[in-house]
Design an enzyme around this catalytic site. Structure first.
Site, short mmCIF file in Angstrom:
data_model
loop_
_atom_site.label_atom_id
_atom_site.label_comp_id
_atom_site.label_asym_id
_atom_site.label_seq_id
_atom_site.Cartn_x
_atom_site.Cartn_y
_atom_site.Cartn_z
N LYS A 561 0.85 -1.18 0.00
CA LYS A 561 0.00 0.00 0.00
C LYS A 561 0.89 1.23 0.00
CE LYS A 561 -1.96 -1.64 3.68
NZ LYS A 561 -3.37 -1.59 3.36
N LYS A 567 -0.54 4.27 7.91
CA LYS A 567 -0.65 2.88 7.49
C LYS A 567 0.36 2.00 8.23
CE LYS A 567 -2.59 4.08 2.98
NZ LYS A 567 -3.89 3.39 3.06
N THR A 669 -9.06 -1.47 0.23
CA THR A 669 -9.52 -2.49 -0.71
C THR A 669 -8.44 -3.56 -0.90
OG1 THR A 669 -8.81 -1.07 -2.55
CG2 THR A 669 -11.16 -1.05 -1.97
#
Length: 826
Positions: A561, A567, A669
């Protein structure tokens, strides 16, 4: 009469999908389109011939779809997105139009390798991360579900950048994806709209004495359309993705040319066409910010002009029924200027009165929010708007005036509320809040996961939820199973289809039929064999690309990602260091060999994210070369994460790292793609992880760390990262190694800024608070991986229970609850 006779005589060949017809078309394409002889043709020549052969077979459906829309004039969805991360179209197009197997056979018989031809195609550099990939999934689902739709964006000549790692550092190189042309697009030189910047606004009374506004003395850029067909799976519907390229209104100044000043002669042309040169210019500079604002207005203005042109082309359409034919979805705040632009077009050009124009605008628009981070909600200086978009600034002030008056009637005397919700931020500098404009100008605002939507209501959009409680709805994201299972993992797809048939490709809920097979030893073995084959392919790729040899039998622990503090790739690195310390000091009992794979790009101006990439590579350099590790741990950073690389990595993953701080990730996703391919998830209760855990079962999902309420409480009561530093000796050991230069002997202070970020600067994303829980959960994962049968059982259940997370389900919900559009088969 002559025109009708011409149309009657217009005939075209209906192209077959059998092997012989494909081979004939390939020969024609190589000869007449590419212009090459087979004896001198390169792999790129054959790819271009193949791409045109596939594209030509989409044309009949595309033409039929467009004619059907023109004839029946249904309500259409227009999806405005600054990104469409579509990747490569060769394989996905063949799969969707039912060509893959005969095409592969045709190539085989001609001595051509379809796998080698696939690798020739460049990824379309039209996006960066999840937002752009979501938009691409949505286009696939819109066509597959027969929903009349257009995607609108920018035809970037260069992508964000091509990421290379040099001496452990991210280095950005131009991503010139159009260098060899794009066989999938159709330039539409006749579809050209002017886009204005600068100038001034003149007021004048019309024939009825009403004050009108005329935007004059502008600098103009022309927006030219490029169309790409997007075929649905198992249907004739083929929708259109229309991207805009900037063209100068005049090619060059002849006067300068005649004077011999050739650079000056093309200066205006080059400046104009910079608008569509590059995805996301570096906005750490004023010029970068200005270019980004101009990009956003450029594609929005062209798109709305195109939409209204199409609407008014039907003489039966009156402006009052615009919302009956047009639904516009704004993908995040990037297209939010569309609200003001639609008002300008309706009021200034079509002479609607303000109240009618506003009623139409708010019925047409809806807005998807993708972030809970206040700093990520776009704002623009009023002064910048005044310089480039003076008429829009007037319109936004007028919108805000009406809105603030409405709120003051609802909540009289609440001046603080008015300040908070105003579209205009007054302090410390006057700025336009684009999320506020999008919210006020839309009839629906949606979050992209249930938790995200609830947090929107209670945090960043709490005031708007009080004012418009009916506006905020949830649309949990999904991914297209055509790309992220059928194409990404053909072996697993074939195994699934051999047991439950192929209907799951368009109805992912049918994967539930796999649940009984999770207990079947033979199916577990077949499932594990597919996973191993994908791990072997990825291992080969890593060795060829990086020279790092990894063992496919190890646990593949994957985090792919965008590199960002929230994150928490840094938390993943702390785990790698802790595991390394345990191995080298013999503190691991019955160790499980693990390969940690990280991939992602850092924004060019994001210094901390770049430091994290350098740290990952420095730690990998030590771990991967220490003989004391004995093959029990490898750390790999795979450069230039893209759709193509994701299609290699995701099917090979055993473990999916979804470890953002609770309350920061809107949805995710990647988590869905990895689980759909049989990876177990370790994650926080953040974004769509919450719903995924509910679907697959708590026993089949590894949750760790603070939840959103606990994060809020800890921050409110006062979070001190030093308490965790001093309270956990393994954490302290890992952090001290960063501080003291263990992983940077050539520059011992190199990673001091990251140590300071996690300690002295407050550890905003609470890595140290979640560290112990994360390490403990990783130990549970090791224990489960030792039992390969049980691991396979849980992985199969993850696949079987991912039906909710299809983009088909998401689009169906949008169509019913937001857009009010119906499918139209062609």
């Amino acid at each position: 009469m002559k025109k009708n006779i011409t149309v009657q005589k217009f005939k075209y060949s209906h192209l077959g999908k059998d092997v012989a017809s494909i081979q004939h078309s390939l020969s024609d394409s190589l000869t007449y389109t590419v212009g090459k002889d087979p004896r001198t043709s390169t792999a790129r020549d054959w790819f271009n011939a193949s791409a045109h052969t596939v594209r030509n077979r989409m044309m009949e459906n595309w033409m039929d779809t467009m004619r059907s829309y023109q004839r029946k004039d249904p309500k259409r969805v227009y999806y405005l997105s600054l990104e469409f991360l579509i990747g490569r179209l060769f394989t996905s197009s063949m799969i969707n139009v039912g060509l893959y197997e005969p095409f592969k056979q045709a190539l085989d018989e001609m001595g051509l390798d379809i796998e080698k031809l696939k690798e020739v195609e460049n990824d379309a550099a039209l996006g960066n991360g999840g937002l752009g990939r979501l938009a691409a999934c949505f286009l696939d689902s819109l066509s597959t579900l027969d929903i009349p739709a257009y995607g609108y964006g920018i035809r970037y000549e260069y992508g964000m950048f091509n990421q290379q790692i040099e001496n452990g550092y991210q280095v950005e190189h131009p991503d010139n994806w159009l260098r060899y042309g794009n066989p999938w697009e159709f330039p539409r030189g006749e579809i050209l709209f002017p886009v204005h910047f600068g100038g001034r606004v003149v007021e004048y009374p019309d024939e009825e004495g009403k004050i009108r506004h005329h935007w004059v003395d502008t600098s103009d850029v022309m927006a030219m359309a490029y169309d790409t067909p997007i075929p649905g799976y198992g249907t004739n519907t083929t929708n259109n993705m229309r991207l805009w390229a900037a063209k100068a209104s005049r090619d060059f100044e002849l006067q300068y040319f005649n004077e011999g000043n050739y650079i000056k002669a093309v200066e205006e042309k080059n400046a104009s066409e910079n608008l569509s040169k590059v995805l996301y210019p570096n906005d750490t500079t004023t010029s970068g910010k200005e270019l980004r604002l101009k990009q956003q207005y450029f594609f929005v203005s062209a798109s709305l002009q195109d939409i209204l042109h199409r609407f008014f082309r039907n003489p039966d359409n009156q402006v009052e029924n615009l919302p009956d034919k047009v639904a516009i979805q704004m993908n995040d705040t990037h297209p939010a200027i569309a609200v003001a632009e639609m008002m300008r077009l309706l009021v200034d050009l079509h002479h609607c009165d303000w109240d009618l124009a506003w009623k139409l605008t708010t019925r047409i628009f809806s807005y998807t929010n993708h972030t809970l981070l206040p700093e990520a909600l776009e704002t623009w200086p009023v002064a910048m708007f005044e310089r480039f978009l003076p008429r829009h600034l007037q319109i936004i002030y007028e919108i805000n005036h009406h809105f603030i008056r409405h709120v003051s009637h609802m909540f009289p005397g609440d001046m603080e509320l008015l300040k908070r919700v105003s579209i205009i931020q007054e302090e410390p500098e006057k700025r336009i809040r684009m999320a506020h404009l999008a919210t006020v100008g839309s009839h629906k605002i949606n979050g992209v996961a249930r938790l995200h939507t609830e947090l929107m209501k209670s945090t960043i959009f709490a005031d708007f939820y009080r004012i418009f409680p009916e506006k905020i709805v949830n649309m949990t994201n999904g991914v297209t199973p055509r790309l992220w299972l059928l194409q990404a993992n053909g072996e697993l797809s074939s195994l699934i289809s051999s047991k439950i048939g192929q209907d799951w490709i368009t109805d992912l809920s049918l994967l539930r039929k796999l649940e009984p097979l999770a207990e079947n030893a033979a199916f577990q073995q077949a499932f594990s064999s597919v996973k191993l084959s994908k791990k072997m392919l990825l291992a080969e790729c890593i060795e060829n690309q990086l020279g790092i040899k990894i063992d496919p039998s190890t646990l593949f622990d994957v985090q792919v990602k965008r590199i960002h503090e929230y994150k928490r790739q840094l938390l993943n690195v702390l785990h790698a260091i802790t595991r390394y310390n345990r191995i080298r000091h013999n503190r691991l009992e019955n160790p499980v060999a693990r390969t940690i794979i990280i991939s992602g790009k850092a924004a060019p101006g994001y210094a901390t994210a770049k430091r994290i990439i350098k740290l990952i590579n420095d730690v990998a350099e030590v771990i991967n070369n220490d003989p004391a590790v004995r093959g029990l741990l490898k750390l790999v950073f795979l450069p230039n994460y893209s759709v193509s690389n994701a299609l290699r990595i995701i099917p090979a993953a055993d473990l999916s790292e979804q470890i953002s701080t609770a309350g920061t990730e809107a949805s995710g996703t990647g988590n869905m793609k990895l689980a759909l391919n049989g990876a177990l998830t370790i994650g926080t209760l953040d974004g769509a992880n919450v719903e995924m855990r509910e679907e697959v079962g708590e026993d089949n999902f590894f949750i760790f760390g603070l939840n959103t309420d606990e994060v809020t409480t800890l921050r409110r009561d006062g979070y001190n990262p030093w308490d965790y530093y001093h309270g956990n000796w393994e954490l302290r050991e890992a952090l001290d190694m960063l501080r003291d230069g263990f992983f940077a002997p050539d520059d011992p202070t190199r990673h001091q800024p990251l140590f300071d970020l996690l300690t002295q600067q407050g550890d905003h994303y609470l890595l140290l608070a979640d560290y112990a829980s994360y390490i403990s959960t990783q130990e549970q994962i090791d224990a489960l991986y030792r039992n390969q049968q049980e691991w396979a059982r849980k992985a199969i259940l993850n696949v079987a229970r991912m039906g909710k997370f299809s983009s088909d389900r998401t689009i169906n919900e949008y169509a019913r609850q937001i857009w009010q559009v119906e499918p139209l088969k062609t």
